[in-house]
Design an enzyme around this catalytic site. Structure first.
Site, PDB file in Angstrom:
ATOM      1  N   TYR A 156       3.264   6.037   1.932  1.00  0.00           N
ATOM      2  CA  TYR A 156       2.876   5.154   0.836  1.00  0.00           C
ATOM      3  C   TYR A 156       3.336   3.726   1.133  1.00  0.00           C
ATOM      4  O   TYR A 156       2.553   2.781   1.068  1.00  0.00           O
ATOM      5  CB  TYR A 156       3.484   5.639  -0.482  1.00  0.00           C
ATOM      6  CG  TYR A 156       3.197   4.695  -1.630  1.00  0.00           C
ATOM      7  CD1 TYR A 156       1.952   4.683  -2.246  1.00  0.00           C
ATOM      8  CD2 TYR A 156       4.170   3.802  -2.082  1.00  0.00           C
ATOM      9  CE1 TYR A 156       1.678   3.810  -3.279  1.00  0.00           C
ATOM     10  CE2 TYR A 156       3.902   2.921  -3.109  1.00  0.00           C
ATOM     11  CZ  TYR A 156       2.658   2.933  -3.710  1.00  0.00           C
ATOM     12  OH  TYR A 156       2.393   2.045  -4.725  1.00  0.00           O
ATOM     13  N   LYS A 160       0.916   0.283   2.159  1.00  0.00           N
ATOM     14  CA  LYS A 160       0.955  -0.966   1.406  1.00  0.00           C
ATOM     15  C   LYS A 160       1.376  -2.141   2.293  1.00  0.00           C
ATOM     16  O   LYS A 160       0.879  -3.264   2.124  1.00  0.00           O
ATOM     17  CB  LYS A 160       1.905  -0.825   0.218  1.00  0.00           C
ATOM     18  CG  LYS A 160       1.459   0.216  -0.794  1.00  0.00           C
ATOM     19  CD  LYS A 160       0.074  -0.099  -1.357  1.00  0.00           C
ATOM     20  CE  LYS A 160      -0.310   0.836  -2.483  1.00  0.00           C
ATOM     21  NZ  LYS A 160      -1.623   0.498  -3.076  1.00  0.00           N
TER      22      LYS A 160
END
Length: 262
Positions: A156, A160
């Site tokens: 994750y 990003k």
């Protein structure tokens, strides 16, 4: 009034952004895997292709803004699923709708995360480099799915970081074509993605790293991020290009107090 497309606009920050724009009289088209105006799985190439085709059919004259907010986190069946939605899906939608943005000299806002602050080599930073420098989705998927379950990698955070890096690398070229591209990095927000129930409080030890939470442990509301997105999508934000805007109650500053750009 303008026309705006939002991915992940059924819940959380995406919904709050869509609702705000609609209250201001804008036309909003929501892309999501369920409940949206255009239904698609951004984790799949055919889903991304369908989004580009459908939005071109709906708005052939162009769009004024695009907010790519859709994203997933753990738990998921494999690491590659997170990269496919958060990075490859977002980039594909942005690139696929670029020509529509160009027609109206619109703006594009991507949602990263304040957590990009913490990403180092031991958190998958090398995978972020592969995403932006290589971009081969199938090969990268095989790599990240080979990681041991206890490996210190967070896909994750990696997705990003890569997304913010991609935006920084492309923003100047997009600006020369008349399209503004920027990134919003939210902090702790009361959304489904964070698995936070309504009114949830930030963990006490975690709150100590967030200056803006002293004396107030409540999470930020999605509506607060919607205001940031709407500003960047509007003409009022025309001077903001290629920036990563941290709306994180000061957490990035806490970790990087000496980071100054000249």
């Amino acid at each position: 009034m303008g026309t705006y497309v939002i991915t992940g606009g059924v819940n959380g920050i995406g919904k709050a952004t869509a609702d705000l724009l609609r209250r201001r009289g804008q036309t909003v088209c929501v892309i999501d895997n369920e409940g949206g105006d255009v239904l698609a799985d951004l984790g799949k190439p055919d889903g991304r292709a369908y989004v580009a085709e459908r939005i071109h059919q709906l708005f052939p004259e162009g769009i004024d803004g695009l907010a790519c907010i859709a994203g997933i986190s753990f738990p998921k069946p494999d690491n590659s699923s997170i990269l496919s939605v958060n990075y490859f899906g977002t980039v594909a939608v942005a690139e696929g709708l670029f020509d529509l943005l160009k027609k109206k000299k619109g703006s594009c806002v991507l949602t990263a995360s304040a957590s990009v602050t913490w990403v180092g080599k031991n958190s998958g930073g090398h995978v972020a480099e592969l995403l932006t420098d290589c971009g081969d989705e199938e090969r990268i998927a095989r790599l990240v799915n080979s990681f041991a379950p206890d490996a210190p990698y967070n896909m994750y955070l990696t997705s990003k970081l890569a997304l913010a890096r991609w935006a920084r690398r492309n923003s100047a070229q997009w600006a020369m074509e008349g399209v503004r591209l920027s990134v919003v990095a939210p902090g702790c927000v009361d959304t489904r993605l964070g698995n936070a129930p309504p009114g949830a409080a930030v963990n006490e030890s975690f709150h100590q790293t967030i200056p803006g939470h002293y004396g107030d442990l409540s999470l930020m509301a999605p509506e607060e991020l919607a205001e940031v997105n709407a500003f960047l999508l509007s003409e009022s934000g025309r001077g903001i290009i290629g920036s990563v805007i941290y709306a994180d109650s000061g957490q990035e500053t806490f970790y990087n107090m000496d980071k100054v750009y000249f």
